[in-house]
Design a protein around this motif. Structure first.
Motif, PDB file in Angstrom:
ATOM      1  N   ASN A 280      87.936  29.250 -46.266  1.00  0.00           N
ATOM      2  CA  ASN A 280      87.080  28.417 -45.426  1.00  0.00           C
ATOM      3  C   ASN A 280      86.690  29.274 -44.231  1.00  0.00           C
ATOM      4  N   TRP A 282      84.443  29.706 -40.424  1.00  0.00           N
ATOM      5  CA  TRP A 282      83.681  29.141 -39.315  1.00  0.00           C
ATOM      6  C   TRP A 282      83.482  30.229 -38.273  1.00  0.00           C
ATOM      7  N   THR A 283      82.573  29.998 -37.385  1.00  0.00           N
ATOM      8  CA  THR A 283      82.218  31.015 -36.398  1.00  0.00           C
ATOM      9  C   THR A 283      82.229  30.406 -35.008  1.00  0.00           C
ATOM     10  N   GLU A 296      84.252  35.464 -36.021  1.00  0.00           N
ATOM     11  CA  GLU A 296      84.243  34.860 -37.353  1.00  0.00           C
ATOM     12  C   GLU A 296      85.658  34.700 -37.894  1.00  0.00           C
ATOM     13  N   ARG A 309      93.193  26.451 -36.520  1.00  0.00           N
ATOM     14  CA  ARG A 309      91.869  26.860 -36.010  1.00  0.00           C
ATOM     15  C   ARG A 309      91.938  27.077 -34.501  1.00  0.00           C
TER      16      ARG A 309
END
Ligand code: ZN
Length: 767
Positions: A280, A282-283, A296, A309
């Motif tokens: 998975n 996300w940035t 990133e 996260r």
């Protein structure tokens, strides 16, 4: 030499000190030596390399380097790698996959006649083709398990460039031997999704791609960095994380996808990486004065929680904090990233791998700080050879402590000091081994990435430098070092030279002992006090009682007297200091803030030392009339002394030796000289020979050196050890003696004759 560290309270006072390099000085330890070595639980640094080693994930010492490279590493400069690999048949049970690759190296000759090029590629791979400049086939000879040699199509002159394309393939082997510590590892996520991930530090890039690097167990040369394109083709639905910026994602026939990454920042081969699995992603965004940069994240789906996260996203704040400390993030035109991989942590350039090991999850704040700091220290500025690995690891180790000090809401200096205290591992187990990695240790990565030396003691070296330079100069020095060696490689000597420019003097005495020698000081110390002529003094004795096999360390040591900080420059053992203080001392503390990677006897006992001169009349540099000078001189010591008058003399520049009588020569303080008549106007020097003055309590000879015989501030005398004559200069004002007068000359000659006879007689009598 003395130094005055920055002190926010402004209460730092400075005690002398004449600095004497005392490396070769022999000592008589006060205490019996302790040689027992504790092998209890050892804390492990945040860095994934060290932690993985500590968890026993390194196999065994490696074979010594071969000598297969025909040309020197410096004979070529690789300018660019264009690497294209495909992984398939990922088997996480047998930990293998099929690897098919092609690497095109752009190479510049740094030889006047380059006709061969050696590169590393493990002999488990077969080579399907080799071409210069894409079309010219060239022969490749396998010269060892690690090395191949290409016979070039012609001789290449200095600075001439060419490309060399190597096509290769083979099944990777499970992570055993050197491949456990490096190579393309096939593993699985917790849900059995296969993972193919690389880790090459220190010299294992050759185990998955054709590359120019130093051999296994050799020092290597990390100064040859190259820009990079890396394309990785994987079976769907795997995706690929790698260095630099993602250029394209291309769907290919057969349910395959090519992920093409590239970096315009030159990188050393062992920091090139990829990981292929289901992620998975996300940035986040790091905003800096020049714009913004993506951060990133590639996380295993099973670990994709809000908590994890948030843990990784702290790296965005860390970027800002470290940029303030070390200068802007080195790769700010591209990205920073973190991805999960089957290893604890590795600072691949612009893309750090982090994962679980033992009880650790890979989401620890200290790990994220450590690996991010490596982007400055290790990636942008790289240790030139693996001998100097502390320039990577101890910097990152100190940086994760700095993060705790300076992070928003952080604990300030006490937080850092608490961390550093835990890294000052108790005697006596970890004191063996130097921070510098000597060649014979390069065959075992466990020695290169030794937690105690490469990480902890190395971070203490930076901590000590910080105190010696003061915060302003220390961080300026780090930024200057970074600026001087950015995108290059550096040695300990390079870093030392930068530090010296801020310290304002040579630091060989510091770096040689702390980087290249073993051990740490164990201080035995004590204090007493004395009042002389209404003035108060702290008497301080310092000895070092570490194992005799270790050096005696030279260090400036904070001595805090009733809240005022003095600095004792300890460059001998034993050594004695007499420190003037404003009032009768109540408390004396020795390195109370623990700025030294040493250990201190908690029960101080003062050992009397050599006598020191604390006052004289006339005082050093004093200029008085003959009437004011009079005929009675006094030399005041900090303690009672016995005196041999033969070692004391008084002489004028023009008038020559002056006779005097000593009032008493045993159990005296002060020593009183009675002159027979007032002195004529002249410049005089009073000399007190060290051998002529002995302390009654210690039996030690005078510690007499006076840094400037013309300055009252030079007292108390001495460099801390017995010996050294005291020279006191003073002037009697008035018209000078008319030396051109015949009578004057006659009188001077007579005086010299008499004095010479007296001295000769005394010398004779003493035999
Ligand atoms: Zn590290």
């Amino acid at each position: 030499m003395y130094l005055s560290p920055a002190c926010a309270s402004g209460r730092v006072l400075v005690v002398f000190i004449v600095s004497v390099w005392a490396l070769g000085r022999t000592t008589e330890p006060v205490h019996a030596q302790v040689s027992a070595r504790s092998v209890g639980a050892t804390p492990v640094p945040s860095c994934g390399m060290a932690r993985s080693l500590a968890e026993g994930h390194w196999a065994q010492p490696l074979a010594p380097p071969d000598t297969a490279y025909l040309e020197a590493l410096a004979d070529t400069d690789v300018l660019h790698y264009s690497l294209d690999v495909e992984v398939s048949n990922l088997d996480h049970i047998d930990n293998t996959c099929l690897l098919v690759g092609r690497n095109t190296m752009t190479i510049q000759s740094k030889s006047v006649a380059l006709d061969e090029f050696s590169f590393r590629l493990c002999d488990i791979y077969s080579i399907a083709g080799a071409h210069v400049n894409e079309t010219i086939p060239v022969a490749v000879t396998t010269t060892s398990e690690t090395t191949r040699v290409v016979t070039l199509d012609r001789t290449y002159a200095l600075d001439e460039s060419f490309t060399l394309t190597i096509e290769y393939s083979g099944n990777t082997i499970p992570a055993i031997g050197p491949f456990w510590s490096g190579g393309l590892q096939v593993d699985a996520q917790p849900d059995d999704t296969p993972v193919a991930a690389t880790r090459s530090q220190p010299y294992f890039a050759y185990s998955w791609w054709p590359v120019k690097e130093g051999d296994v167990a050799a020092p290597g040369d990390n100064s040859d960095k190259a820009t990079l394109e890396i394309s990785v083709t994987v079976p769907d639905p795997l995706i690929v994380a790698s260095n630099g910026l993602l250029q394209s994602v291309d769907a290919l026939p057969g349910d395959r996808t090519a992920y093409r990454w590239a970096s315009n920042y030159a990188v050393i081969p062992s920091l090139v990486c990829f990981a292929a699995t289901e992620f998975n992603t996300w940035t986040a965004t790091y905003t800096h004065p020049g714009g913004s940069m993506p951060v990133e994240f590639f996380i295993y789906p099973a670990w994709d929680t809000a908590e994890n996260r948030a843990a990784w996203e702290k790296s965005v704040i860390m970027l800002d904090t470290f940029a303030g400390m070390f200068g802007e993030y080195p790769f700010v035109d591209e990205k920073y990233g973190i991805y999960n991989f089957p290893w604890y942590g590795l600072e691949h350039q612009t893309m750090t791998g982090q994962g679980p090991i033992g009880d650790y999850t890979g989401f620890e704040e200290s790990l994220s700080a450590h690996e991010l700091a490596h982007q400055w220290w290790g990636d942008s500025v790289t240790c030139k050879t693996w001998n100097h690995i502390w320039l990577n690891e101890s910097f990152a180790t100190y940086a994760d402590a700095l993060w705790e000090e300076f992070k928003p809401g952080g604990g300030g200096l006490p937080a850092l000091q608490a961390i550093m205290r835990d890294r000052k591992i108790p005697p006596f187990y970890p004191l063996d081994g130097s921070v510098y990695v000597y060649d014979e240790e390069l065959g075992n990565p466990t020695d290169i990435f030794d937690p105690n030396t490469t990480y902890y003691k190395g971070s203490w070296i930076l901590h000590m430098l910080r105190h010696m330079l003061g915060d302003g100069d220390f961080f300026d020095a780090l930024r200057a070092y970074r600026a001087a060696f950015e995108f290059q490689a550096a040695t300990t000597e390079d870093f030392q030279a930068v530090c010296e420019s801020f310290y304002g003097g040579e630091l060989d005495w510091f770096f040689q002992q702390w980087v290249y020698e073993e051990g740490s000081p164990i201080y035995d110390w004590g204090w007493d006090s004395v009042e002389v002529n209404g003035r108060h003094y702290v008497l301080l004795s310092i000895d070092q009682v570490q194992d005799e096999s270790f050096v005696r360390f030279t260090m400036p040591i904070d001595v805090v007297v009733d809240g005022d900080t003095y600095v004792a420059f300890n460059d001998a053992a034993p050594q004695h200091f007499v420190i003037p203080v404003p009032s009768a001392p109540v408390s004396v503390e020795f390195d109370p803030d623990e700025w030294i990677h040493g250990f201190v006897n908690p029960d101080p006992v003062y050992h009397p030392g050599p006598p020191k001169i604390v006052e004289t009349f006339p005082a050093p540099g004093e200029a008085l009339s003959a009437e004011a000078v009079g005929t009675v001189f006094t030399i005041t010591f900090h303690t009672t002394v016995d005196v041999d008058g033969a070692d004391i003399s008084l002489s004028g520049v023009e008038t020559g030796p002056v006779s005097f009588v000593i009032a008493a020569d045993t159990d005296v303080n002060p020593l009183v000289l009675n002159l027979s008549e007032p002195l004529a106007p002249d410049a005089y020097t009073l000399t007190i020979g060290a051998n002529g003055v002995v302390a009654v309590n210690s039996g030690l000879a005078l510690d007499g050196e006076i840094g400037n015989p013309n300055a009252p501030a030079s007292l108390p005398s001495g460099d801390g050890v017995p010996g050294g004559d005291a020279l006191i200069a003073f002037t009697v004002l008035g018209d000078p003696v008319p030396t051109t007068s015949v009578w004057g000359l006659v009188a001077l000659m007579l005086l010299i004759l008499v004095a010479g006879t007296v001295l000769a007689t005394r010398r004779f009598q003493r035999q």
